[in-house]
Design an enzyme around this catalytic site. Structure first.
Site, short mmCIF file in Angstrom:
data_model
loop_
_atom_site.label_atom_id
_atom_site.label_comp_id
_atom_site.label_asym_id
_atom_site.label_seq_id
_atom_site.Cartn_x
_atom_site.Cartn_y
_atom_site.Cartn_z
CG HIS A 1 -1.91 0.97 1.39
ND1 HIS A 1 -1.66 2.26 1.80
CD2 HIS A 1 -3.24 0.91 1.18
CE1 HIS A 1 -2.80 2.94 1.83
NE2 HIS A 1 -3.77 2.14 1.46
CG ASP B 1 0.54 -2.42 6.17
OD1 ASP B 1 -0.42 -2.56 6.95
OD2 ASP B 1 0.48 -1.76 5.11
CD GLN C 1 -6.91 -4.61 4.07
OE1 GLN C 1 -7.82 -5.35 4.45
NE2 GLN C 1 -7.12 -3.35 3.76
CE LYS D 1 -7.27 -0.18 6.31
NZ LYS D 1 -7.99 0.12 5.09
CB CYS E 1 -3.80 3.29 -1.61
SG CYS E 1 -4.99 4.58 -1.41
N1 PMP Z 1 -1.78 -0.73 4.57
C1 PMP Z 1 -2.71 -1.51 4.02
C2 PMP Z 1 -2.34 -2.91 3.58
C3 PMP Z 1 -4.01 -1.05 3.89
O1 PMP Z 1 -4.94 -1.83 3.33
C4 PMP Z 1 -4.33 0.26 4.32
C5 PMP Z 1 -5.74 0.82 4.19
N2 PMP Z 1 -6.31 0.64 2.94
C6 PMP Z 1 -3.32 1.03 4.91
C7 PMP Z 1 -2.06 0.49 5.02
C8 PMP Z 1 -3.58 2.41 5.42
O2 PMP Z 1 -4.45 2.39 6.50
P1 PMP Z 1 -5.05 3.74 7.08
O3 PMP Z 1 -5.66 4.46 5.91
O4 PMP Z 1 -6.08 3.28 8.07
O5 PMP Z 1 -3.95 4.50 7.71
#
Ligand code: PMP
Length: 401
Positions: free
Chosen positions: A117, A194, A197, A220, A358
């Site tokens: 991401h 990270d 997910q 999430k 993203c």
């Molecule tokens: N890493 C991953 C794998 C994600 O899926 C996301 C959210 N789509 C993020 C980071 C960023 O999370 P946040 O927008 O809650 O900071």
């Protein structure tokens, strides 16, 4: 599973029952989590840590109890290893800044993977630019898994840190993080995971994984927005400099010299989201009461069922098809732009996400402009997938004209 706890799932979209399949972006909240927010503001809202008065003490106790719950949830050795942040993005930015200051000098290298991401790419890039360091990328195999041979070759004496996703937010694939950690540690390299997910969908045990850092977001995980966690092994959090200065993170301040607070407060400058942390604690209770293994099994069955049913739709291409996944599937329909699919599904009450999610480098690697992504949570049922397939077939008919 427990669908009745989520009032929002009774909402109508264009007169149709909502089918919510955008859980990787954010999950819905059960009634008891929403009630907890009202309870907190009604019964103990008061700034924490500094107060001698009753409300402040209750708010402080609740905030610290939530920290204990998070520590237990990821099996951290101690609640001192849990830093509350604004979310995964904030956690990774803080880490990139602090680790950069402590560990990285010109010519050093940081490793990420192809599926990351943006929030696990850009903070490292920014740090590398500041320090004159280099970002190296683990290539992806055709099946969506990281090329482990290439990874091992990338590790060298200049490598300072590896930061990888536990679960890809585009492909849903589960990365072999245990092996990634083991290989890095053999070389004395630190690893951040990270877990945005994975944290609500899989077992995440930081001691078993032996990762040095982990980041995830409450929103999430059936919890509130604007709150997240940075986990770090005590020995590293103690060594890292704070990323932000202000109230709470200090021991003593004078114009000549400031000393910093103990863990985890050193990393929590300013008033933390003590309402959010309390509410997040309730969300974790909720997941635990549903049974984490049961949730994982339920979502695995949904993912397998969804892949099987999607294959029935002519012209569908599933990415990383048949791989072990955690509640996320990306696909495209031949000759159709993913955005058009998303809009036509929405008009039938089915909420999916389309685009680059993203993760532009991964989308580029797949050679497409975007994908349609469906993602599951504990309240989804096979019926939601049946409705998705029906809506997809209808969308195809409309597109054919
Ligand atoms: N890493 C991953 C794998 C994600 O899926 C996301 C959210 N789509 C993020 C980071 C960023 O999370 P946040 O927008 O809650 O900071």
């Amino acid at each position: 599973m427990r669908r009745e706890d989520f009032d929002i799932l009774k909402e109508k979209v264009y007169g149709r029952e909502l089918v919510y399949l955008d859980n990787a972006a954010t999950t819905q909240k059960p009634r008891e989590v929403i009630d907890a927010m009202v309870y907190a503001y009604t019964h103990f809202n008061s700034n924490i840590h500094r107060g001698v008065h009753h409300l402040s003490q209750i708010a402080t106790l609740n905030h610290e109890e939530a920290r204990q719950k998070v520590a237990k949830y990821i099996n951290a050795k101690s609640a001192d290893e849990i830093v509350f942040t604004k979310g995964t993005t904030d956690s990774l930015n803080m880490l990139a800044f602090s680790a950069g200051e402590l560990l990285v000098k010109e010519g050093d290298e940081i490793i990420v993977s192809t599926v990351e991401h943006h929030s696990n790419i850009v903070p490292w890039q920014m740090m590398c630019e500041r320090k004159g360091a280099k970002l190296r990328v683990i290539p992806m195999c055709e099946d969506g898994s990281p090329d482990m041979e290439a990874y091992v070759k990338l590790l060298n004496e200049r490598t300072k840190l590896v930061s990888v996703a536990h679960v890809s937010n585009v492909l849903g694939t589960v990365n072999p993080v245990e092996e990634i950690v083991r290989r890095a540690h053999e070389r004395g390299v630190l690893v951040a995971i990270d877990a945005a997910q994975s944290a609500a969908h899989k077992k995440v045990d930081v001691q078993e994984l032996d990762c040095d850092f982990m980041a995830f977001s409450a929103h999430k995980m059936y919890g509130p927005t604007g709150l997240g966690v940075l986990y770090g092994k005590r020995e590293w959090l103690e060594k890292l400099p704070p990323a932000e200065g202000g109230g709470e993170m200090i021991e003593h301040v004078s114009f000549e010299k400031t000393t910093y607070n103990t863990l985890p407060y050193k990393f929590e400058a300013g008033t933390p989201d003590f309402i959010g942390s309390y509410v997040f604690g309730k969300a974790l209770d909720y997941i635990e009461s549903a049974g984490r293994e049961e949730v994982e099994k339920h979502e695995r069955e949904l993912t397998e069922y969804a892949e099987q049913r999607l294959r029935e739709v002519e012209g569908v291409k599933i990415y990383a098809a048949g791989m072990r996944k955690a509640g996320v599937i990306s696909f495209n329909i031949e000759g159709v732009h993913p955005y058009d699919v998303g809009v036509l599904l929405d008009r039938q009450g089915v909420a999916v996400r389309t685009g680059h999610h993203c993760a532009e480098p991964l989308i580029t690697r797949l050679g497409v402009s975007g994908t349609v992504r469906v993602s599951f949570a504990l309240y989804n049922e096979k019926e939601d997938i049946d409705k998705l397939i029906e809506a997809l077939q209808r969308a195809k008919q409309i597109l054919k004209g």
